[in-house]
Design a protein around this motif. Structure first.
Motif, mmCIF file in Angstrom:
data_model
loop_
_atom_site.group_PDB
_atom_site.id
_atom_site.type_symbol
_atom_site.label_atom_id
_atom_site.label_comp_id
_atom_site.label_asym_id
_atom_site.label_seq_id
_atom_site.Cartn_x
_atom_site.Cartn_y
_atom_site.Cartn_z
ATOM 1 N N ALA A 52 0.932 -1.154 -0.005
ATOM 2 C CA ALA A 52 0.139 -0.041 0.091
ATOM 3 C C ALA A 52 0.794 1.373 0.278
ATOM 4 N N LYS A 53 1.575 1.452 -1.178
ATOM 5 C CA LYS A 53 2.233 2.705 -1.378
ATOM 6 C C LYS A 53 1.631 3.735 -2.003
ATOM 7 N N SER A 54 2.333 5.027 -1.732
ATOM 8 C CA SER A 54 1.585 6.246 -2.055
ATOM 9 C C SER A 54 1.378 6.222 -3.576
ATOM 10 N N GLU A 55 2.206 5.534 -4.353
ATOM 11 C CA GLU A 55 2.407 5.662 -5.831
ATOM 12 C C GLU A 55 1.709 4.342 -6.476
ATOM 13 N N GLY A 56 1.329 3.170 -5.731
ATOM 14 C CA GLY A 56 1.013 2.014 -6.066
ATOM 15 C C GLY A 56 -0.415 1.799 -6.514
ATOM 16 N N PRO A 57 -0.883 0.515 -6.836
ATOM 17 C CA PRO A 57 -2.092 0.369 -7.387
ATOM 18 C C PRO A 57 -2.917 -0.191 -6.278
ATOM 19 N N ALA A 58 -2.267 -0.579 -5.076
ATOM 20 C CA ALA A 58 -3.009 -1.098 -3.960
ATOM 21 C C ALA A 58 -3.244 0.095 -2.745
ATOM 22 N N ARG A 59 -4.163 0.141 -2.579
ATOM 23 C CA ARG A 59 -4.393 1.000 -1.108
ATOM 24 C C ARG A 59 -5.491 0.447 -0.163
ATOM 25 N N TYR A 60 -5.429 0.973 1.113
ATOM 26 C CA TYR A 60 -6.558 0.470 2.096
ATOM 27 C C TYR A 60 -7.289 1.526 2.686
ATOM 28 N N PHE A 61 -8.231 1.208 3.235
ATOM 29 C CA PHE A 61 -9.282 2.199 4.054
ATOM 30 C C PHE A 61 -9.787 1.450 5.013
ATOM 31 N N ALA A 62 -9.605 1.831 6.239
ATOM 32 C CA ALA A 62 -10.255 1.060 7.364
ATOM 33 C C ALA A 62 -11.434 1.996 8.019
ATOM 34 N N GLY A 63 -12.465 1.575 8.240
ATOM 35 C CA GLY A 63 -13.632 2.110 8.822
ATOM 36 C C GLY A 63 -14.981 1.340 8.905
ATOM 37 N N ASP A 64 -15.914 1.634 9.695
ATOM 38 C CA ASP A 64 -17.080 1.128 9.767
ATOM 39 C C ASP A 64 -18.183 1.744 8.587
ATOM 40 N N LEU A 65 -18.278 0.905 7.674
ATOM 41 C CA LEU A 65 -19.186 1.228 6.610
ATOM 42 C C LEU A 65 -20.700 1.416 6.762
ATOM 43 N N CYS A 66 -21.166 1.080 7.943
ATOM 44 C CA CYS A 66 -22.313 1.530 8.556
ATOM 45 C C CYS A 66 -22.584 2.871 8.628
ATOM 46 N N GLU A 67 -21.367 3.574 8.817
ATOM 47 C CA GLU A 67 -21.479 5.112 9.096
ATOM 48 C C GLU A 67 -21.517 6.026 7.723
ATOM 49 N N LYS A 68 -22.404 6.828 7.492
ATOM 50 C CA LYS A 68 -22.451 7.567 6.295
ATOM 51 C C LYS A 68 -21.115 8.510 6.204
ATOM 52 N N SER A 119 -24.431 -1.948 2.363
ATOM 53 C CA SER A 119 -24.094 -2.274 1.181
ATOM 54 C C SER A 119 -24.791 -1.275 0.169
ATOM 55 N N LEU A 120 -26.130 -0.906 0.484
ATOM 56 C CA LEU A 120 -26.883 -0.237 -0.161
ATOM 57 C C LEU A 120 -26.571 1.313 -0.087
ATOM 58 N N ARG A 121 -26.068 1.632 1.208
ATOM 59 C CA ARG A 121 -25.741 2.989 1.305
ATOM 60 C C ARG A 121 -24.033 3.321 0.397
ATOM 61 N N VAL A 122 -23.490 2.381 0.406
ATOM 62 C CA VAL A 122 -22.245 2.539 -0.276
ATOM 63 C C VAL A 122 -22.540 2.398 -1.724
ATOM 64 N N SER A 123 -23.379 1.543 -2.367
ATOM 65 C CA SER A 123 -23.840 1.824 -3.585
ATOM 66 C C SER A 123 -24.545 3.036 -4.006
#
Length: 269
Positions: A52-68, A119-123
């Motif tokens: 997960a490098k700043s210039e690479g094709p893979a990144r990550y995000f951590a968080g509770d997606l139940c929250e808008k 999943s609906l909210r994310v969509s």
């Protein structure tokens, strides 16, 4: 028919474990830029490490997606990293049994919130970002995005102890169809993949406690085996690619034929 997703940007939720991780890895291997999203930051870091490098094709995000707000931050982080969003794959799921006769149980609310509503909210929010993105780019023709939701055979099965989970899966399937019609004029396709007899994280954990289930699943699956997550990932890639450009509102079953017989009394995790 082109199945290429090379150069596309994809958000994969539930990407720290099991099927979500397999799909995210699969997309990355096939040239996509991938935002691995999950609530489990420790596992994301363990899986990606220095990738997960700043210039690479893979990144990550951590968080509770139940929250808008968390969803909004996920979309912003993806655009900041890759400038755009082309594909969303909703894999985040939570499994829990319940007492179908207990009116005080909160499991149904929990399953609906964490599986269907999230999943609906994310969509919905991702679709709005895709539409704005196309407007900013002056794209008035051609597909502007693809959304794929991962569901399970539980949506069509009747096991009382899985009532809450099954209702959430069935509601998610209906959301797929409704969003497909609503977003078709906006040139966004919405489809689903329903699985069973695939080695998800939940099934892997369950087999550690009940290895007898392995034989029951194989015997009740016409193709006679449990599939690795990579076989599900191939189907998701198809739905995300231009090869499926005239496919929307569909739920493809990747279950080795298990749903045709429906005689395995083992949860479809």
């Amino acid at each position: 028919m082109s199945l290429s997703i090379s150069g596309k940007t994809a958000i994969i939720t539930g990407a720290a474990h099991g099927i979500g991780l397999a799909i995210a890895r699969h997309f990355l291997d096939r040239g996509a830029q991938v935002m691995f999203a999950d609530i489990d930051e420790e596992k994301l870091l363990a899986e990606l490490g220095g990738e997960a490098k700043s210039e690479g094709p893979a990144r990550y995000f951590a968080g509770d997606l139940c929250e808008k707000l968390t969803v909004k931050n996920l979309l912003s982080a993806t655009v900041d990293a890759f400038d755009r969003i082309d594909i969303l794959v909703n894999c985040a799921r939570v499994f829990a049994p319940c007492d179908p006769l207990d009116p005080s149980s909160e499991v149904l609310d929990d399953m609906l919130n964490k599986n269907m509503k999230a999943s609906l909210r994310v969509s919905q929010m991702t679709a709005k970002r895709m539409i704005k993105q196309a407007e900013d780019e002056g794209r008035s023709e051609g597909e502007i995005g693809a959304i794929i939701n991962v569901s399970t055979l539980a949506s069509a099965r009747t096991q009382p102890e899985l009532m809450a989970y099954s209702i959430a899966c069935a509601a998610q399937d209906q959301a797929i169809r409704s969003l497909a019609v609503a977003l078709a004029p906006q040139r966004i396709r919405v489809n689903g993949v329903s699985f069973a007899s695939v080695m998800s994280r939940s099934l892997q954990d369950a087999l550690k406690e009940n290895d007898d289930w392995r034989e029951a699943i194989c015997e009740g699956t016409p193709l006679g085996r449990i599939a690795p997550p990579s076989e599900l990932a191939e189907t998701v890639q198809y739905l995300a690619s231009s090869g499926a450009s005239f496919v929307t509102g569909q739920i493809i079953h990747v279950d080795g034929g298990r749903g045709l017989l429906d005689r395995v009394q083992v949860p479809a995790f």
